[in-house]
Design a protein around this motif. Sequence first.
Motif, mmCIF file in Angstrom:
data_model
loop_
_atom_site.group_PDB
_atom_site.id
_atom_site.type_symbol
_atom_site.label_atom_id
_atom_site.label_comp_id
_atom_site.label_asym_id
_atom_site.label_seq_id
_atom_site.Cartn_x
_atom_site.Cartn_y
_atom_site.Cartn_z
ATOM 1 N N ARG A 80 1.358 -1.140 0.501
ATOM 2 C CA ARG A 80 0.043 -0.253 -0.098
ATOM 3 C C ARG A 80 0.730 1.265 -0.305
ATOM 4 O O ARG A 80 0.794 1.932 -0.776
ATOM 5 C CB ARG A 80 -0.508 -0.407 1.450
ATOM 6 N N GLU A 81 1.795 1.127 0.879
ATOM 7 C CA GLU A 81 2.589 2.739 0.818
ATOM 8 C C GLU A 81 3.544 2.333 -0.319
ATOM 9 O O GLU A 81 3.618 3.739 -0.497
ATOM 10 C CB GLU A 81 4.271 2.835 2.270
ATOM 11 N N THR A 82 4.201 1.703 -0.737
ATOM 12 C CA THR A 82 4.677 2.279 -2.248
ATOM 13 C C THR A 82 3.607 2.368 -3.332
ATOM 14 O O THR A 82 3.821 3.679 -4.162
ATOM 15 C CB THR A 82 5.415 1.411 -2.679
ATOM 16 N N LYS A 83 2.254 1.691 -3.624
ATOM 17 C CA LYS A 83 1.288 2.529 -4.627
ATOM 18 C C LYS A 83 0.704 3.907 -3.952
ATOM 19 O O LYS A 83 0.708 4.518 -5.399
ATOM 20 C CB LYS A 83 0.194 1.355 -4.537
ATOM 21 N N GLU A 84 1.010 3.827 -3.027
ATOM 22 C CA GLU A 84 0.732 6.041 -2.484
ATOM 23 C C GLU A 84 1.667 6.479 -2.841
ATOM 24 O O GLU A 84 1.171 7.894 -3.114
ATOM 25 C CB GLU A 84 0.246 5.597 -0.561
ATOM 26 N N GLU A 85 2.885 6.332 -2.213
ATOM 27 C CA GLU A 85 3.639 7.482 -2.810
ATOM 28 C C GLU A 85 4.358 7.330 -3.414
ATOM 29 O O GLU A 85 4.843 8.665 -3.812
ATOM 30 C CB GLU A 85 5.262 7.033 -1.693
#
Length: 182
Positions: A80-85
């Motif tokens: 999730r963090e990689t997709k969001e950021e």
Amino acid sequence: MELFDLYDVNRRPLGITMQRGGFQPKGAYRLVVHICIFSSDGKMLCQKRVASKKVYPNLWDLSCGGCVDAGETSRAGALRETKEELGLDLPADITPSLTVYFNYGFDDVYCVTMDVDEQAVVIQAEEVSEVRWLTQEEICRLIDNGEFVPYNKSYISYLFYCQHHRGLTDREKPLKGDVNER
């Protein structure tokens, strides 16, 4: 409102959630993730944190990271963090390369090799101002100049090591005395 789960010192869930920015009870720990994306030529994709960030504003940092949301696994948080950021999809079967323990929690660090064109990165404007591929030496120079989150340079060196190695040895076979030794 962001919520995350709290754990005991042995990483067992306490059944308690906490709101970001709230008071973390003594003896309770949170779970965070960091993702280090490496290119096949040995550089790490780094992000520059926006100037409005409360912690380490306007400094360069690892590829991405953040708190694992309540009810989420470490892996799901990393994806999730990689997709969001960064707008990037990591392989769904990633596993942490190492876990770093800190005063308030556990940090699962994922080291992934994938060649990404900087132009293909879609940054989250509230978190990231720019991205750049950096060598280990460039990161250490930025640390020395106060332009990178002040990680210990030996930690940065170990992250670069983790790009190609799992564990502490260069050997694929089990260590002498390991239960998996044949």
